[in-house]
Design a protein around this motif. Structure first.
Motif, PDB file in Angstrom:
ATOM      1  N   ALA A 104      15.394  -9.463  -9.098  1.00 48.10           N
ATOM      2  CA  ALA A 104      14.651  -8.240  -8.431  1.00 48.10           C
ATOM      3  C   ALA A 104      14.124  -7.229  -9.521  1.00 48.10           C
TER       4      ALA A 104
ATOM      5  N   GLU B 140       4.463 -12.439   1.237  1.00 51.67           N
ATOM      6  CA  GLU B 140       5.531 -12.017   2.104  1.00 51.67           C
ATOM      7  C   GLU B 140       6.478 -13.113   2.427  1.00 51.67           C
TER       8      GLU B 140
ATOM      9  N   GLY C 108       8.463 -13.514  -0.729  1.00 54.44           N
ATOM     10  CA  GLY C 108       9.407 -12.297  -0.759  1.00 54.44           C
ATOM     11  C   GLY C 108      10.625 -12.350   0.074  1.00 54.44           C
ATOM     12  N   GLU C 109      10.277 -13.015   1.189  1.00 51.06           N
ATOM     13  CA  GLU C 109      11.460 -13.288   2.356  1.00 51.06           C
ATOM     14  C   GLU C 109      12.405 -14.177   1.910  1.00 51.06           C
TER      15      GLU C 109
ATOM     16  N   PHE D  22      14.567 -12.138  -0.575  1.00 46.91           N
ATOM     17  CA  PHE D  22      15.360 -11.136  -0.016  1.00 46.91           C
ATOM     18  C   PHE D  22      16.596 -11.859   0.699  1.00 46.91           C
ATOM     19  N   LYS D  23      16.278 -12.899   1.468  1.00 46.94           N
ATOM     20  CA  LYS D  23      17.495 -13.467   1.958  1.00 46.94           C
ATOM     21  C   LYS D  23      18.595 -14.091   1.170  1.00 46.94           C
TER      22      LYS D  23
ATOM     23  N   ASP E 183      20.371 -10.367   1.151  1.00 46.49           N
ATOM     24  CA  ASP E 183      20.643  -9.744   2.529  1.00 46.49           C
ATOM     25  C   ASP E 183      22.243  -9.788   2.489  1.00 46.49           C
TER      26      ASP E 183
ATOM     27  N   ASP F 134      19.539  -0.058   1.701  1.00 45.79           N
ATOM     28  CA  ASP F 134      18.552  -1.015   2.243  1.00 45.79           C
ATOM     29  C   ASP F 134      17.779  -1.403   1.073  1.00 45.79           C
TER      30      ASP F 134
ATOM     31  N   ARG G  39      15.497  -3.838   0.912  1.00 46.41           N
ATOM     32  CA  ARG G  39      14.086  -4.072   1.107  1.00 46.41           C
ATOM     33  C   ARG G  39      13.205  -2.825   1.004  1.00 46.41           C
TER      34      ARG G  39
ATOM     35  N   TYR H 264      13.218  -1.626  -2.688  1.00 45.64           N
ATOM     36  CA  TYR H 264      12.346  -2.467  -3.394  1.00 45.64           C
ATOM     37  C   TYR H 264      10.705  -2.467  -3.008  1.00 45.64           C
ATOM     38  N   GLY H 265      10.510  -1.955  -1.521  1.00 52.01           N
ATOM     39  CA  GLY H 265       9.272  -1.692  -1.361  1.00 52.01           C
ATOM     40  C   GLY H 265       8.636  -0.479  -1.894  1.00 52.01           C
TER      41      GLY H 265
END
Length: 218
Positions: free
Chosen positions: A98, A138, A141-142, A145-146, A149, A158, A160, A163-164
């Motif tokens: 990250a 995306e 990115g998913e 993130f997984k 999580d 949070d 996500r 990071y956003g």
């Protein structure tokens, strides 16, 4: 016969790379509005028929360029070699991924002026090629993130959203620097010292998210 074939292949690849380079030059100097099949062919010094022969269309030439130059599509090759000596646990891996992805993106956008023009293009109007590219980003990115999580699922952090916000900050700071409108929060982003401050803070803020997730886990 083989030498002739090999030479033909090399010439084709050189011509394709020349066309891709011209696309980048035009985007850097004029933005996407300067692109056109006739102009690209003229600057490259080749017949526009070769664009259709090698790429099928001007859109596919542009699509090839965008994918070859996109940070996120090529992210694995850009950042993984920097992680070999710093990762000891799975949590280390996720946090460092990250952190370094944001820092490397900041460096990429800073040193790649065409990427700044593409970013501005993406936020100013709809384009099917850029929309598809964003969708694929995306998806990547998913995947990232997984991995994180489970660590954050039992905390009030949070990742996500955090990071956003940081990602949006990197994008905006890049556009701000490119506009040459002065410093931002007293930081001159055109200096190495200013850039190092941003990179350091990106790492710190991601680190704080992970630290808080551990401290507030239920």
């Amino acid at each position: 016969m083989r030498k002739i074939v090999d030479g033909s292949v090399r010439n084709k690849e050189r011509t394709k790379e020349k066309l891709l380079a011209v696309v980048g030059d035009i985007i850097r100097e004029e933005g996407h509005t300067g692109l056109g099949v006739n102009k690209v062919a003229k600057i490259a010094g080749v017949s526009k028929k070769l664009i259709y022969k090698y790429f099928g269309s001007m859109d596919e030439l542009l699509n090839t360029y965008l994918r070859k130059r996109d940070f996120w599509i090529g992210m694995e090759g850009i950042i993984l070699h920097d992680m070999e000596d710093t990762v000891r646990t799975e949590e280390d891996y996720m946090q460092h991924l990250a952190e370094i992805s944001l820092v490397k993106l900041f460096e990429h956008l800073d040193g790649f002026k065409e990427a700044q023009k593409i970013l501005l293009w993406q936020v100013s109007e709809k384009n099917p090629l850029l929309q598809q590219l964003n969708y694929e980003r995306e998806v990547l990115g998913e995947t990232m993130f997984k991995l994180s999580d489970p660590l954050f699922s039992n905390s009030d952090v949070d990742l996500r959203a955090n990071y956003g916000i940081l990602l949006a900050g990197v994008y905006y700071l890049t556009l701000h620097e490119n506009a040459a409108v002065g410093s931002f929060c007293g930081i001159d982003l055109k200096t190495e010292a200013g850039k190092k401050r941003i990179a350091k803070s990106l790492k710190q803020l991601i680190g704080l998210s992970y630290q808080q997730a551990v401290n507030t886990a239920k």
